[in-house]
Design a protein around this motif. Structure first.
Motif, PDB file in Angstrom:
ATOM      1  N   GLU A 300       0.940  -1.051   0.220  1.00 60.39           N
ATOM      2  CA  GLU A 300      -0.120   0.252  -0.154  1.00 60.39           C
ATOM      3  C   GLU A 300       0.900   1.256  -0.139  1.00 60.39           C
ATOM      4  O   GLU A 300       0.212   2.252   0.543  1.00 60.39           O
ATOM      5  N   SER A 301       2.172   1.296  -0.429  1.00 61.30           N
ATOM      6  CA  SER A 301       3.219   2.174  -0.472  1.00 61.30           C
ATOM      7  C   SER A 301       2.564   3.289  -1.229  1.00 61.30           C
ATOM      8  O   SER A 301       3.029   4.368  -1.153  1.00 61.30           O
ATOM      9  N   GLY A 302       1.824   3.143  -2.409  1.00 63.84           N
ATOM     10  CA  GLY A 302       1.300   4.287  -3.120  1.00 63.84           C
ATOM     11  C   GLY A 302       0.470   5.171  -2.468  1.00 63.84           C
ATOM     12  O   GLY A 302       0.851   6.251  -2.877  1.00 63.84           O
ATOM     13  N   TYR A 303      -0.295   4.733  -1.327  1.00 67.61           N
ATOM     14  CA  TYR A 303      -0.923   6.035  -0.514  1.00 67.61           C
ATOM     15  C   TYR A 303       0.108   6.716  -0.108  1.00 67.61           C
ATOM     16  O   TYR A 303      -0.004   7.862   0.017  1.00 67.61           O
ATOM     17  N   ALA A 304       1.141   6.201   0.396  1.00 62.52           N
ATOM     18  CA  ALA A 304       2.097   7.120   1.267  1.00 62.52           C
ATOM     19  C   ALA A 304       3.024   7.927   0.329  1.00 62.52           C
ATOM     20  O   ALA A 304       3.306   8.948   0.420  1.00 62.52           O
ATOM     21  N   ASP A 305       3.188   7.329  -1.009  1.00 60.92           N
ATOM     22  CA  ASP A 305       3.889   8.299  -2.007  1.00 60.92           C
ATOM     23  C   ASP A 305       2.705   9.529  -2.704  1.00 60.92           C
ATOM     24  O   ASP A 305       3.455  10.620  -2.598  1.00 60.92           O
TER      25      ASP A 305
END
Length: 622
Positions: A300-305
């Motif tokens: 889910e690192s896309g949300y952090a990005d």
């Protein structure tokens, strides 16, 4: 943050060897890689391992007052130490350093035990007062920093940040407390009112203890508690504005450091809110750190990005393997007591990665407990409304009988029973019926009817609260927060020398949140409702309204693959099997059912593996 340890002779002022104090402190070297110190005087010894954050070139510990009458060893940060120093200077106190440790010494001299009321921060400390022949132990309001203690056969009280510091003392007895094993199997961690090493105690959050030579060891005294019984007044708009102001103040107060500072960013609303308020306050780009997983459906690192791009942070991201079970032994060493939250592996990797760039990192930890963000809060609030419609006797007779029906049985039985008991089951990981089938007859006799869930029933019954949501949150703040969540954060961050700060656990913010009407904490099935309204101007809808997520660790797959042999060993030839606490056939049946795919017992098997590792380390079993 640091590691502290020490010895205090309660009866007479017997000599204390500096080497013994150093050995206890050195067992905590991971908590303080920047310095070490030991101080001894008749009947007392204090040890320290330092992670230098503020006044990095001064402030070494243990710190002794100019007149030699006071000495302190301190783990934590006093965020308002500059304001307190100015106040204490006006009252005639002098200072030799810019450290918060010296503020504790002056605060004790000015206010005595009530100095704690003046401290805004997180802390565990031991302060020796030669004039009073006393040792003062204190822990912060919510239990962010740990403190363990016990007495040994030479008549001394020994204390340490972690159990391993106590185990470095040659007189400690290494025997298990089986009631703590029952607690662990129920919740997946050992709560703060228990310890798996018999005779060891954890100073509870928000308590203090003044030990005076020649007097019996006293019970801890509570100096702070959260109160859900009062209600804030004002319009929704005014309360929303005040909540935002308190969030902003809590974040800004935790941004002071003389070392590199950043934030842990998951992409959820909690950490995103912290980053947004940091970016608002910082004259330079905030450093943010996140990890992603090389596994379909787990990253889910896309949300952090997207959050990092929105606030122009200096963003660092790393992909890690979801199959990271090679950390098992390292985690067992870091935690001492077993903890079965498999997300600890991901937290360790995140903290390890963040430490490459920063020494202090702000996190969004605690918001779910403070502002009712857990799914179980929604369920419990709904169940409490149903319970309120029928008298207890009628509920037990009608719903209890219907509860024996398949599928809906568990829900109806929960409604038929006490709210505290039902909530204890909701937060647990291995229910009483399953535990009873796993434990041996000898184990059940040894715990003499002890029930892990009872602490929740008691906490919720006695809570300073008005309603069911209040009581559930109070129990979370008193039991799960210090015992599981903060323990996980502390041990995985300290294992790599990283200080993690949790502004959403600022005690003034917590007290304000507890005063909010329940409908502003939880509304229409949406938890953290007012917080989301307060930060809506900062965050996009896809972040603001994301459902709660956690680091996902695929333990079910592990025990059908790479860890299948580990599961078999647990049932037959492990340190755990040698204890006789569990029925071998029952454990073997769980392993077989999981491997065949008939049942999913990955979480239970993970519990047993972590328990096996812990007892092997603590008691030399196997």
């Amino acid at each position: 943050m640091c590691g502290i340890a020490g010895i205090f002779h309660i009866g007479t002022a017997k000599p204390v060897g500096a080497d013994r104090v150093r050995a206890m402190a050195d067992a905590l070297a991971h908590r303080g890689p920047d310095g070490a110190g030991a101080w001894v005087a008749p009947g007392v010894g204090l040890g320290h391992r330092r992670l230098a954050i503020v006044n990095t070139t001064g402030g070494a510990q243990p710190m002794v007052s100019a007149d030699g009458a006071l000495a302190v060893t301190f783990d934590g940060e006093i965020y308002n130490h500059a304001e307190l120093r100015a106040e204490l200077e006006r009252r005639g106190h002098g200072f030799r350093t810019a450290s918060d440790s010296e503020v504790i010494l002056a605060g004790w001299r000015e206010w005595g035990a009530e100095c704690l009321d003046h401290f805004n921060g997180v802390f565990a400390f031991a302060l020796h007062d030669a004039a009073r022949q006393s040792l003062f132990l204190a822990r912060d309001r919510l239990g962010v920093k740990p403190l363990h203690y016990t007495t040994v056969s030479d008549g001394s009280l020994i204390f340490s940040s972690e159990v391993k510091g106590l185990l470095a003392h040659p007189l400690i007895r290494r025997e298990p407390d089986l009631r703590a094993v029952e607690d662990y199997m129920a919740f997946g961690y050992v709560p703060d009112d228990a310890c798996i090493v018999s005779g060891v105690h954890k100073l509870p959050a928000g308590t203090r203890m003044l030990v005076t030579r020649g007097k019996p060891l006293p019970a801890p005294e509570r100096w702070w508690d959260v109160d859900f019984s009062a209600r804030a007044s004002g319009s929704r708009a005014a309360l929303q504005e005040e909540l935002l102001a308190r969030l902003r103040g809590a974040v800004r107060s935790r941004m002071g450091a003389d070392v590199p500072l950043g934030a842990l960013l998951s992409g959820g609303v909690d950490s995103a809110s912290v980053v947004a308020l940091m970016a608002e306050a910082s004259p330079r780009a905030v450093t943010t750190c996140t990890i992603g997983f090389r596994a379909a459906g787990h990253d889910e690192s896309g949300y952090a990005d997207s959050v990092a791009q929105r606030f122009a942070t200096e963003h660092r991201s790393r992909m890690v393997d979801a199959d990271d079970f090679a950390l098992i032994d390292r985690l067992a060493m870091a935690f001492d007591e077993p903890i079965a939250d498999a997300s600890a592996l991901a937290h360790y990797r995140l903290h390890e990665f963040a430490r490459e760039a920063v020494t202090v990192a702000l996190s969004g930890a605690g918001a779910d407990e403070v502002l009712a963000g857990h799914r179980r809060h929604r369920v419990h609030a709904a169940e409490e409304r149903v319970r309120g419609l029928l008298p207890a006797g009628l509920r037990r007779s009608l719903l209890g009988a219907a509860g024996r029906a398949p599928r809906i049985g568990a829900t109806l039985l929960a409604l038929a029973g006490d709210g505290g008991e039902a909530y204890a089951r909701a937060v647990g990981v291995t229910p009483p019926e399953l535990r009873a089938g796993l434990f041996s007859d000898g184990f059940r006799r040894a715990i003499a009817g002890h029930r892990a869930e009872e602490r929740y029933a008691v906490a919720m019954r006695d809570a300073p609260a008005r309603g069911g949501l209040d009581r559930a949150q109070y129990a979370d703040l008193k039991i799960a927060l210090p015992g599981q969540i903060l323990t996980k954060v502390d041990r995985t961050s300290m294992a790599v020398g990283l200080e993690v700060r949790a502004p959403l656990l600022d005690h003034q913010l917590v007290a304000f949140a507890a005063s909010l009407p329940p409908g502003l904490r939880l509304r229409g099935g949406v938890g953290k409702w007012l917080m989301k309204k307060a930060v809506a101007a900062y965050l996009p809808p896809d972040i603001l309204h994301r459902p709660n997520t956690r680091f996902v660790t695929p333990v079910d797959a592990w025990f059908r693959g790479a860890l299948a042999g580990e599961a078999e060993r647990i049932a037959t030839s492990s340190a755990l099997a040698a204890t006789g606490w569990f029925e071998p056939k029952a454990v073997a049946a769980v392993v077989a059912a999981h491997r065949s795919g008939r049942s999913d017992h990955g979480r239970l098997l993970w519990q047993l593996v972590m328990l096996d590792r812990a007892i092997g380390r603590l008691f030399g079993a196997g």
